[in-house]
Design a protein around this motif. Structure first.
Motif, short mmCIF file in Angstrom:
data_model
loop_
_atom_site.label_atom_id
_atom_site.label_comp_id
_atom_site.label_asym_id
_atom_site.label_seq_id
_atom_site.Cartn_x
_atom_site.Cartn_y
_atom_site.Cartn_z
N LYS A 157 23.72 16.27 23.47
CA LYS A 157 22.28 16.29 22.69
C LYS A 157 21.93 16.23 21.55
O LYS A 157 21.61 15.34 20.98
N LEU A 158 22.84 17.38 21.04
CA LEU A 158 22.77 17.28 18.53
C LEU A 158 23.73 16.09 19.03
O LEU A 158 23.57 15.39 17.50
N ARG A 189 20.90 13.54 19.09
CA ARG A 189 20.46 13.27 18.18
C ARG A 189 20.81 13.28 16.60
O ARG A 189 20.02 12.70 15.93
N LYS A 190 21.79 13.25 16.14
CA LYS A 190 22.57 12.97 15.27
C LYS A 190 22.62 10.90 14.83
O LYS A 190 22.24 10.86 13.98
#
Length: 94
Positions: free
Chosen positions: A62-63, A66-67
């Motif tokens: 997920k991160l 997003r990045k």
């Protein structure tokens, strides 16, 4: 208005000048390079054209997603990812 567009138009060129591998490495996402290439994404421009939904196929955490989306949006001068072509085509054909 012209002054605001100046910096935005130079950002994509800077990112696009990087190879896909360099771009992903800068984001600590180099492990996905071979997955992107195997699916036909061979340069940063390919990533810029990819609909956000299509990123799900690469199983990014997920991160990480997003990045990546954040940096791609910056490279587009603040424009969001294109919408999925499948959804828009289905909606217009029905």
């Amino acid at each position: 208005a012209c002054g605001l567009l100046g910096p935005q138009t130079t950002a994509p060129t800077d990112v696009v000048s990087l190879s896909l591998e360099e771009f992903l490495s800068k984001l600590d996402l180099a492990e996905y390079h071979s997955k992107f290439e195997a699916s036909g994404i061979v340069d940063v421009e390919g990533l810029l054209r990819m609909p956000e939904d299509d990123l799900d196929a690469f199983n990014l955490r997920k991160l990480e997603k997003r990045k990546l989306l954040h940096h791609l949006q910056k490279a587009r001068g603040g424009e969001p990812a294109p919408t999925s072509s499948n959804k828009t085509a289905d909606d217009t054909n029905l």
